[in-house]
Scaffold this motif. Structure first.
Motif, PDB file in Angstrom:
ATOM      1  N   GLU A   1      76.638  25.189  37.045  1.00  0.00           N
ATOM      2  CA  GLU A   1      76.796  25.304  35.647  1.00  0.00           C
ATOM      3  C   GLU A   1      78.018  24.284  35.249  1.00  0.00           C
ATOM      4  OE1 GLU A   1      76.699  25.272  31.943  1.00  0.00           O
ATOM      5  OE2 GLU A   1      75.153  26.560  33.047  1.00  0.00           O
ATOM      6  N   PHE A   2      77.769  23.525  34.396  1.00  0.00           N
ATOM      7  CA  PHE A   2      78.858  22.519  34.144  1.00  0.00           C
ATOM      8  C   PHE A   2      79.636  22.767  33.006  1.00  0.00           C
ATOM      9  CE2 PHE A   2      76.938  20.427  37.391  1.00  0.00           C
ATOM     10  CZ  PHE A   2      77.899  19.789  38.343  1.00  0.00           C
ATOM     11  N   ASP A   3      79.206  23.891  32.108  1.00  0.00           N
ATOM     12  CA  ASP A   3      80.043  24.520  31.029  1.00  0.00           C
ATOM     13  C   ASP A   3      81.073  25.741  31.593  1.00  0.00           C
ATOM     14  OD1 ASP A   3      80.249  24.726  27.841  1.00  0.00           O
ATOM     15  OD2 ASP A   3      79.822  26.949  28.645  1.00  0.00           O
ATOM     16  N   PHE A   4      82.182  25.725  31.192  1.00  0.00           N
ATOM     17  CA  PHE A   4      82.927  26.566  31.797  1.00  0.00           C
ATOM     18  C   PHE A   4      82.761  27.990  31.205  1.00  0.00           C
ATOM     19  CE2 PHE A   4      87.506  28.756  32.350  1.00  0.00           C
ATOM     20  CZ  PHE A   4      87.229  28.963  33.530  1.00  0.00           C
ATOM     21  N   GLU A   5      82.733  28.060  29.822  1.00  0.00           N
ATOM     22  CA  GLU A   5      82.493  29.403  29.203  1.00  0.00           C
ATOM     23  C   GLU A   5      81.135  29.900  29.547  1.00  0.00           C
ATOM     24  OE1 GLU A   5      82.501  29.498  25.171  1.00  0.00           O
ATOM     25  OE2 GLU A   5      84.493  28.374  24.871  1.00  0.00           O
ATOM     26  N   GLN A   6      80.149  29.269  30.025  1.00  0.00           N
ATOM     27  CA  GLN A   6      78.889  29.888  30.486  1.00  0.00           C
ATOM     28  C   GLN A   6      79.115  30.180  31.963  1.00  0.00           C
ATOM     29  OE1 GLN A   6      75.711  30.576  28.827  1.00  0.00           O
ATOM     30  NE2 GLN A   6      75.771  31.428  30.804  1.00  0.00           N
ATOM     31  N   ALA A   7      79.803  29.584  32.730  1.00  0.00           N
ATOM     32  CA  ALA A   7      80.015  29.895  34.167  1.00  0.00           C
ATOM     33  C   ALA A   7      80.872  31.152  34.146  1.00  0.00           C
ATOM     34  CB  ALA A   7      80.989  28.517  34.812  1.00  0.00           C
ATOM     35  N   GLN A   8      81.802  31.328  33.317  1.00  0.00           N
ATOM     36  CA  GLN A   8      82.630  32.759  33.098  1.00  0.00           C
ATOM     37  C   GLN A   8      81.479  33.862  32.996  1.00  0.00           C
ATOM     38  OE1 GLN A   8      85.844  31.316  30.471  1.00  0.00           O
ATOM     39  NE2 GLN A   8      87.090  32.385  31.823  1.00  0.00           N
ATOM     40  N   GLN A   9      80.721  33.791  32.134  1.00  0.00           N
ATOM     41  CA  GLN A   9      79.619  34.713  31.831  1.00  0.00           C
ATOM     42  C   GLN A   9      78.851  34.997  33.367  1.00  0.00           C
ATOM     43  OE1 GLN A   9      78.991  36.666  29.200  1.00  0.00           O
ATOM     44  NE2 GLN A   9      77.420  37.698  30.516  1.00  0.00           N
ATOM     45  N   PHE A  10      78.323  33.749  33.985  1.00  0.00           N
ATOM     46  CA  PHE A  10      77.778  34.123  35.373  1.00  0.00           C
ATOM     47  C   PHE A  10      78.688  34.868  36.425  1.00  0.00           C
ATOM     48  CE2 PHE A  10      74.915  30.142  34.385  1.00  0.00           C
ATOM     49  CZ  PHE A  10      74.011  31.113  33.805  1.00  0.00           C
ATOM     50  N   ALA A  11      79.827  34.368  36.123  1.00  0.00           N
ATOM     51  CA  ALA A  11      80.935  35.013  37.166  1.00  0.00           C
ATOM     52  C   ALA A  11      81.281  36.531  36.997  1.00  0.00           C
ATOM     53  CB  ALA A  11      82.130  34.222  37.048  1.00  0.00           C
ATOM     54  N   SER A  12      81.125  36.717  35.821  1.00  0.00           N
ATOM     55  CA  SER A  12      81.289  38.011  35.325  1.00  0.00           C
ATOM     56  C   SER A  12      80.250  39.053  36.111  1.00  0.00           C
ATOM     57  CB  SER A  12      81.636  38.350  34.030  1.00  0.00           C
ATOM     58  OG  SER A  12      80.476  38.356  33.202  1.00  0.00           O
ATOM     59  N   GLU A  13      79.099  38.371  35.860  1.00  0.00           N
ATOM     60  CA  GLU A  13      77.656  39.241  36.244  1.00  0.00           C
ATOM     61  C   GLU A  13      77.934  39.346  37.896  1.00  0.00           C
ATOM     62  OE1 GLU A  13      74.537  36.952  34.888  1.00  0.00           O
ATOM     63  OE2 GLU A  13      75.044  37.239  32.875  1.00  0.00           O
ATOM     64  N   ILE A  14      78.004  38.170  38.415  1.00  0.00           N
ATOM     65  CA  ILE A  14      78.410  38.323  39.762  1.00  0.00           C
ATOM     66  C   ILE A  14      79.254  39.263  40.296  1.00  0.00           C
ATOM     67  CG2 ILE A  14      79.379  36.738  41.640  1.00  0.00           C
ATOM     68  CD1 ILE A  14      77.252  34.696  40.974  1.00  0.00           C
ATOM     69  N   GLU A  15      80.564  39.248  39.656  1.00  0.00           N
ATOM     70  CA  GLU A  15      81.506  40.317  39.873  1.00  0.00           C
ATOM     71  C   GLU A  15      81.075  41.777  39.972  1.00  0.00           C
ATOM     72  OE1 GLU A  15      85.018  41.178  41.228  1.00  0.00           O
ATOM     73  OE2 GLU A  15      84.734  39.030  40.575  1.00  0.00           O
ATOM     74  N   LYS A  16      80.117  42.141  38.941  1.00  0.00           N
ATOM     75  CA  LYS A  16      79.350  43.329  38.946  1.00  0.00           C
ATOM     76  C   LYS A  16      78.543  43.593  40.256  1.00  0.00           C
ATOM     77  CE  LYS A  16      77.569  47.178  36.818  1.00  0.00           C
ATOM     78  NZ  LYS A  16      76.715  47.650  37.894  1.00  0.00           N
ATOM     79  N   TYR A  17      77.730  42.492  40.604  1.00  0.00           N
ATOM     80  CA  TYR A  17      77.188  42.661  41.733  1.00  0.00           C
ATOM     81  C   TYR A  17      77.822  42.876  42.938  1.00  0.00           C
ATOM     82  CZ  TYR A  17      73.618  40.048  38.700  1.00  0.00           C
ATOM     83  OH  TYR A  17      72.816  39.556  37.860  1.00  0.00           O
ATOM     84  N   ASN A  18      78.924  42.346  43.093  1.00  0.00           N
ATOM     85  CA  ASN A  18      79.842  42.689  44.201  1.00  0.00           C
ATOM     86  C   ASN A  18      80.812  43.758  44.246  1.00  0.00           C
ATOM     87  OD1 ASN A  18      81.194  41.383  46.347  1.00  0.00           O
ATOM     88  ND2 ASN A  18      83.293  41.288  45.164  1.00  0.00           N
ATOM     89  N   SER A  19      80.620  44.252  42.948  1.00  0.00           N
ATOM     90  CA  SER A  19      81.331  45.956  42.880  1.00  0.00           C
ATOM     91  C   SER A  19      80.160  46.713  43.533  1.00  0.00           C
ATOM     92  CB  SER A  19      81.720  46.089  41.549  1.00  0.00           C
ATOM     93  OG  SER A  19      82.077  47.450  41.401  1.00  0.00           O
TER      94      SER A  19
ATOM     95  N   VAL B   1      87.041  32.917  52.211  1.00  0.00           N
ATOM     96  CA  VAL B   1      86.348  33.725  53.135  1.00  0.00           C
ATOM     97  C   VAL B   1      86.308  35.028  52.348  1.00  0.00           C
ATOM     98  CG1 VAL B   1      86.322  35.182  55.350  1.00  0.00           C
ATOM     99  CG2 VAL B   1      86.537  32.732  55.313  1.00  0.00           C
ATOM    100  N   PHE B   2      87.233  35.503  51.847  1.00  0.00           N
ATOM    101  CA  PHE B   2      87.274  37.116  51.412  1.00  0.00           C
ATOM    102  C   PHE B   2      87.287  37.280  49.804  1.00  0.00           C
ATOM    103  CE2 PHE B   2      89.364  37.352  55.655  1.00  0.00           C
ATOM    104  CZ  PHE B   2      88.565  38.353  55.856  1.00  0.00           C
ATOM    105  N   ILE B   3      87.458  35.929  49.088  1.00  0.00           N
ATOM    106  CA  ILE B   3      87.457  36.235  47.504  1.00  0.00           C
ATOM    107  C   ILE B   3      86.201  35.411  47.265  1.00  0.00           C
ATOM    108  CG2 ILE B   3      88.331  35.439  45.589  1.00  0.00           C
ATOM    109  CD1 ILE B   3      91.406  35.714  47.073  1.00  0.00           C
ATOM    110  N   ILE B   4      85.774  34.066  47.452  1.00  0.00           N
ATOM    111  CA  ILE B   4      84.909  33.273  46.909  1.00  0.00           C
ATOM    112  C   ILE B   4      83.634  33.576  47.525  1.00  0.00           C
ATOM    113  CG2 ILE B   4      83.957  31.017  46.235  1.00  0.00           C
ATOM    114  CD1 ILE B   4      86.814  29.933  46.451  1.00  0.00           C
ATOM    115  N   ALA B   5      83.595  33.827  48.822  1.00  0.00           N
ATOM    116  CA  ALA B   5      82.381  33.642  49.523  1.00  0.00           C
ATOM    117  C   ALA B   5      81.562  35.378  49.159  1.00  0.00           C
ATOM    118  CB  ALA B   5      82.460  33.658  51.181  1.00  0.00           C
ATOM    119  N   PRO B   6      82.223  36.396  49.428  1.00  0.00           N
ATOM    120  CA  PRO B   6      81.692  37.520  49.062  1.00  0.00           C
ATOM    121  C   PRO B   6      80.773  37.665  47.971  1.00  0.00           C
ATOM    122  CG  PRO B   6      83.939  37.961  49.838  1.00  0.00           C
ATOM    123  CD  PRO B   6      83.632  36.584  49.660  1.00  0.00           C
ATOM    124  N   ARG B   7      81.529  37.086  46.754  1.00  0.00           N
ATOM    125  CA  ARG B   7      80.815  37.260  45.358  1.00  0.00           C
ATOM    126  C   ARG B   7      79.969  36.391  45.297  1.00  0.00           C
ATOM    127  NH1 ARG B   7      85.974  38.628  45.435  1.00  0.00           N
ATOM    128  NH2 ARG B   7      86.729  39.812  43.702  1.00  0.00           N
TER     129      ARG B   7
END
Length: 562
Positions: free
Chosen positions: A301-319, A276-282
């Motif tokens: 996305e099934f490539d982990f490195e590419q997924a990490q890139q997407f996740a870092s962009e989403i981290e910025k949106y969450n911030s 609820v508080f970590i995955i969903a808000p992102r």
């Protein structure tokens, strides 16, 4: 805070269940309060099985939905998987599209733009389907009231399958299939699925048609568990089973996108609260700040490195989302204070430049300060758009329905909804909403309530009790974390306020001759004067665990002190 103790079940029922399960009376009482009365119901609660899931074809129109999808595949038609931009919608789109793509390539996804198109099925989305030769749209987590949109698509020879969980109106859209367990004419045994849950039932039916078993679909349950947690649906029946096994997937072998989101977290095992508080808000932040497509890209996305890139962009949106929500909340609180009128039963605020993506969060924040049914409006094009949030026990959807003559569009649930209206209707609507709430809300509901499961003594808190309470997880509506009351407690002298502004409270509490127990009360710093100098007090709390230097100990999470 209003302290209310849940009714204690009949002693005979407690005794019977206690003996059947060989547990003490307190555990039997907690189970009965959750509607669990028999050995078999307790077995399903403590030991969920995927085989306990209902047959997907029990859902009205499921056979039609499967036939139409199979026909599309046989005819090499293009299929568009369409869903809302929130967690439930984007997980549902990711689930159904990634499943279909395992055996059929002509599948694409579409998430409407929050600002350009708004919630649900859009004419722009249908035009996109028409321009790109899609003849079948599968709509997830939306569409149950999209009568005009489905008719518009039909004129363009585009068929719809709707998978929704919102309340239907008097008339259903003229779709090939309408999967919604809340349909009056649907006899599906469980009607509290989220949108992604309805999507899962669809792939379960498609899988069965292709000779697959439920075991072949377990890998998709990380998405379903995330949606269940984020959409705050009851943690009962099928939702509990899906969330239980989904959490196992999240903790053992999540899809690369979810793994990338939790990569930085030091916690070894995630529970539903972490989802609820970590995955969903992102995941939500993508649709709030940029576009829901970014969430679908991450989750499929099934490539982990590419997924990490997407996740870092989403981290910025969450911030960015956090900064916006903090600023707008501050402005909204200031607006309320400056316009303090007579005692109101609602909170309604408007500012035309507030970011539409965070007004729902702001509404929730305002309820923390002014405990009232709350609407936060902003300008969207030439209209006013709002997010609504309610207080416990009050159905805000019904209140909006009673004011619907002033609204152009609205939809949602008992506790959360969205709407649009013409600017010139704002004042009339505001007055009407205040009047409806004033006439229908029970005055008690305007004071926050803490619902207590049972009064116990500290001597009752044993390692065995905590072990069994852990098995009550995953927690959620209709199965909330048990809350206990203990009276005549004293702090042993170690109590102190914590935090930058002394807003939290740390205690070491005893009752009579019990052993001392550590307690932490977030937001209870103002209660320090009540507990110092070994004053006697009553405490409401959940039993939790604290991990420090690799040592785990039981601690109390205090909710209130009196």
């Amino acid at each position: 805070m209003r302290w209310t103790i849940k009714p204690t079940p009949e002693f005979e029922k407690i005794k019977t269940l206690s003996e059947a399960l060989q547990v003490d009376h307190l555990i039997a009482q907690l189970l009965l309060q959750r509607g669990i009365e028999t050995y078999e119901e307790a077995r399903q609660f403590f030991r969920p099985k995927l085989t306990d899931l209902h047959h997907p074809y029990l859902m009205k129109d499921m056979d039609k939905a499967v036939q139409r999808i199979e026909k599309a595949i046989a005819n090499q038609e293009n299929i568009l998987v369409f869903g809302d931009y929130d967690v439930d919608g984007t997980t549902a789109v990711s689930l159904v599209s990634s499943y279909l793509k395992t055996y059929y390539p002509n599948v694409a996804t579409y998430i409407p733009d929050r600002y350009d198109e708004g919630y649900g099925i859009s004419f722009k989305g249908i035009d996109f389907a028409d321009d790109n030769d899609f003849s079948l749209i599968i709509a997830l987590d939306c569409g149950i009231k999209s009568i005009n949109h489905v008719a518009y698509a039909k004129e363009r020879n585009i068929d719809f399958i709707i998978c929704d969980h919102h309340r239907p109106g008097a008339v259903l859209p003229d779709a090939i299939a309408v999967l919604d367990p809340k349909r009056d004419d649907c006899n599906y045994p469980y009607d509290e699925l989220c949108g992604c849950g309805v999507g899962f039932k669809l792939i379960q039916a498609l899988g069965e048609n292709r000779g697959q078993t439920i075991d072949d679909l377990v890998a998709y349950l990380d998405l379903v568990a995330t949606a269940i947690a984020a959409d705050i649906v009851p943690m009962s029946g099928e939702n509990r089973i899906l969330a239980y096994f989904g959490l196992q997937v999240i903790n053992a072998e999540p899809r690369p996108g979810i793994k990338a989101l939790i990569f930085q977290i030091k916690k070894k095992i995630l529970d539903i609260t972490d989802v609820v508080f970590i995955i969903a808000p992102r995941i939500n932040a993508a649709g709030r700040i940029k576009h829901g497509n970014h969430a679908v890209e991450l989750l499929t996305e099934f490539d982990f490195e590419q997924a990490q890139q997407f996740a870092s962009e989403i981290e910025k949106y969450n911030s960015d989302r956090k900064d916006l929500d903090k600023q707008i909340t501050k402005e909204a609180l200031q607006q309320i204070e400056e316009n303090q009128e007579k005692e109101r039963f609602t909170t309604v605020v408007f500012q035309e430049d507030w970011h539409k993506g965070v007004i729902g969060i702001v509404a929730s924040r305002l309820i923390e300060t002014y405990y009232r049914p709350t609407l936060v409006f902003t300008k969207s094009g030439d209209k006013y758009a709002a997010s609504a949030r309610s207080v416990k026990g009050f159905d805000i959807y019904n209140a909006l329905e009673a004011c619907s003559e002033h609204l152009e569009q609205f939809g949602g649930h008992m506790y959360a909804a969205g709407m649009t209206l013409a600017a010139e209707k704002y004042e009339d609507f505001k007055a009407s909403f205040e009047k409806v709430v004033q006439e229908t809300i029970h005055p008690d509901l305007l004071t926050p309530e803490i619902s207590i499961d049972a009064e116990i003594d500290f001597i009752d808190i044993t390692p065995k009790l905590f072990r069994i309470l852990k098995q009550f997880e995953p927690f959620g509506p209709q199965n909330m974390t048990p809350v206990f009351l203990t009276k005549n407690v004293k702090d042993t002298g170690y109590g102190k306020p914590l935090g930058q502004d002394n807003e939290h409270l740390k205690l070491f509490v005893k009752q009579n001759n019990s052993e001392g127990i550590a307690a932490i009360g977030f937001g209870l710093g103002m209660k320090f004067d009540r507990v110092k100098n070994q004053n006697s007090f009553d405490i409401i709390y959940c039993i939790d665990e604290n991990e420090y230097n690799d040592k785990i100990s039981v601690q109390l999470k205090a909710k209130d002190i009196n």
